[in-house]
Enzyme design. Sequence first.
Site, PDB file in Angstrom:
ATOM      1  N   HIS A  31     -18.840 126.900 -17.700  1.00 53.56           N
ATOM      2  CA  HIS A  31     -17.454 126.938 -18.183  1.00 53.56           C
ATOM      3  C   HIS A  31     -16.385 127.064 -17.201  1.00 53.56           C
ATOM      4  O   HIS A  31     -15.529 127.737 -17.304  1.00 53.56           O
ATOM      5  CB  HIS A  31     -17.443 128.181 -19.208  1.00 53.56           C
ATOM      6  CG  HIS A  31     -18.511 128.421 -20.102  1.00 53.56           C
ATOM      7  ND1 HIS A  31     -18.367 127.705 -21.123  1.00 53.56           N
ATOM      8  CD2 HIS A  31     -19.609 128.931 -20.153  1.00 53.56           C
ATOM      9  CE1 HIS A  31     -19.449 127.882 -22.095  1.00 53.56           C
ATOM     10  NE2 HIS A  31     -20.214 128.349 -21.269  1.00 53.56           N
ATOM     11  N   SER A  43       2.484 114.321   1.552  1.00 56.49           N
ATOM     12  CA  SER A  43       3.439 114.260   0.412  1.00 56.49           C
ATOM     13  C   SER A  43       4.708 114.032   1.253  1.00 56.49           C
ATOM     14  O   SER A  43       4.788 113.998   2.342  1.00 56.49           O
ATOM     15  CB  SER A  43       3.894 115.738   0.076  1.00 56.49           C
ATOM     16  OG  SER A  43       5.105 115.901  -0.321  1.00 56.49           O
ATOM     17  N   LYS A  94       1.541 119.532   2.790  1.00 53.09           N
ATOM     18  CA  LYS A  94       0.465 119.141   1.694  1.00 53.09           C
ATOM     19  C   LYS A  94      -0.393 118.060   2.578  1.00 53.09           C
ATOM     20  O   LYS A  94      -0.047 117.183   3.292  1.00 53.09           O
ATOM     21  CB  LYS A  94       1.093 118.265   0.808  1.00 53.09           C
ATOM     22  CG  LYS A  94       2.270 119.272  -0.088  1.00 53.09           C
ATOM     23  CD  LYS A  94       1.384 120.165  -1.283  1.00 53.09           C
ATOM     24  CE  LYS A  94       1.308 118.992  -2.529  1.00 53.09           C
ATOM     25  NZ  LYS A  94       0.529 119.872  -3.209  1.00 53.09           N
ATOM     26  N   GLU A 118      -8.429 111.484  -6.920  1.00 57.08           N
ATOM     27  CA  GLU A 118      -7.588 111.543  -8.099  1.00 57.08           C
ATOM     28  C   GLU A 118      -7.338 109.995  -8.585  1.00 57.08           C
ATOM     29  O   GLU A 118      -7.387 109.952  -9.692  1.00 57.08           O
ATOM     30  CB  GLU A 118      -6.000 111.935  -7.663  1.00 57.08           C
ATOM     31  CG  GLU A 118      -6.203 113.617  -7.484  1.00 57.08           C
ATOM     32  CD  GLU A 118      -4.782 113.920  -7.071  1.00 57.08           C
ATOM     33  OE1 GLU A 118      -4.136 114.763  -7.472  1.00 57.08           O
ATOM     34  OE2 GLU A 118      -4.158 113.098  -6.025  1.00 57.08           O
TER      35      GLU A 118
END
Length: 470
Positions: A163, A284, A290, A297
């Site tokens: 979970h 970024s 970043k 992704e």
Amino acid sequence: MKNPKKKTAKLWGGRFQQPTEKLVEDFTESVSYDRRLYSQDIRGSIAHARMLGQKGIIAQKDSQLIIEGLKKILRDIEAGDFSWKKDLEDVHMNIEKALTDLIGPAGGRLHTARSRNDQVATDFRLYVRDEIFKIDQLLERLQKAFISQAETHMGVIMPGFTHLQKAQPVLYSHHMLAYFEMFRRDRQRLKDCLKRVNVCPLGSAALAGTSYPIDREMTAKELEFEQVSENSMDAVSDRDFALEFLFCLSVIMMHLSRLSEELILWMSSEFSFVELPDAYCTGSSIMPQKKNPDVPELVRGKTGRVYGSLMALLTTLKGLPLTYNRDLQEDKEQLFDAADTTSSSLAVMAGLIENMRPDTKRMAQDTETGFLTATDLADYLVKKGLPFRQAHEVVGKAVADCIAEGKELHQLEFHQLEKLHPLIERDVLEIIDVEGSVASRRCKGGTGHKPVKDALNNAKRWLKEFKVYP
Ligand code: ARG
């Protein structure tokens, strides 16, 4: 009346009075994408021409001319020296026309005892077979990357989750080898799919077979098919093999997507379990600090289009009466895209896993919180005779007390532990220790050191033995 041949130069133009409408030509053509089948198409045609010659269906010298001509065309295409023509509709007619231009009327004999219907089915099966080999190799490379992660970091302990909540301590190697298993099944699935791909439809002709004395076994053997199809009507219209392949790709992408999701979580500052190589991340344009996990992704994102291809082809096929229908031309772009997407996702993921560095200290640290050994404490009481449900209750209360005091189980002093239940003795201390917990899971398939070592050795042996081709 004017000679209709002047108006249309189509290979099938004999009965037509009018040229094809430009819009229709653009709408029906497939050469803009099925030219990818050129090598399979030429391979199939060479086998067919050789058989026609040997069976005396065409003259041996024509058969030879055709074969030499096709080889020359193959070289031209590969050298970028071939001009594909939309008005010739598809890869098959482009190559056939080029052959006739090259060798003269003998080229017109190639299509004896054959139709584009069995031709395209043959080409497509050869193509899927080649893709299966390619994708199997990429899967193997990815599996090796997991083996290397497991081997390099043997003994490193991390929290295991259910979970997405911390559950029990596990070996990092055990976690890595879980992915080995997923990709093992994917390779087995492709191998099974190959059995149904590797059937030769050539000789089915348009739909009913042919009256020429062809030798189907001979062409199938040259093309390395395992068997010839049993029913010409099914053979020209069946695309189950493509569906199965798309399903295999969908499962591979689902596995890659799960892996991606995990890497994205692990790379976040909240987890900080791994450092992904700079070469596999991007920055970024606005936030200078970043470093983003764009590769996983995108793999996760691309999974959707592979599922989409499977759905699209299932839907294309569902309303088709026997036998060939032009709808079937829609099989190709979907499958090409799905195979390309899966291949590039696998390649980039393999590189990423090969270069990924786990933060083993941080993982170990993270096992110190979250009551990871609560089950071990309950099991300890059970082994001393307490029924499991009661033990569960005792430990649950202890956890609640710990939470109230802001402590972990292993931070309790022995005198505090002792008070939990009269069955608790000094040996409890090694039970609530994460190392002890991992070490105790000795059952086959468990996260103990020995079973994980065994699994690693079995995995390596399997990698050496497995062959996708029979
Ligand atoms: N381009 C066609 C396809 O991909 C080739 C077969 C065409 N056959 C026909 N009878 N029109 O399906």
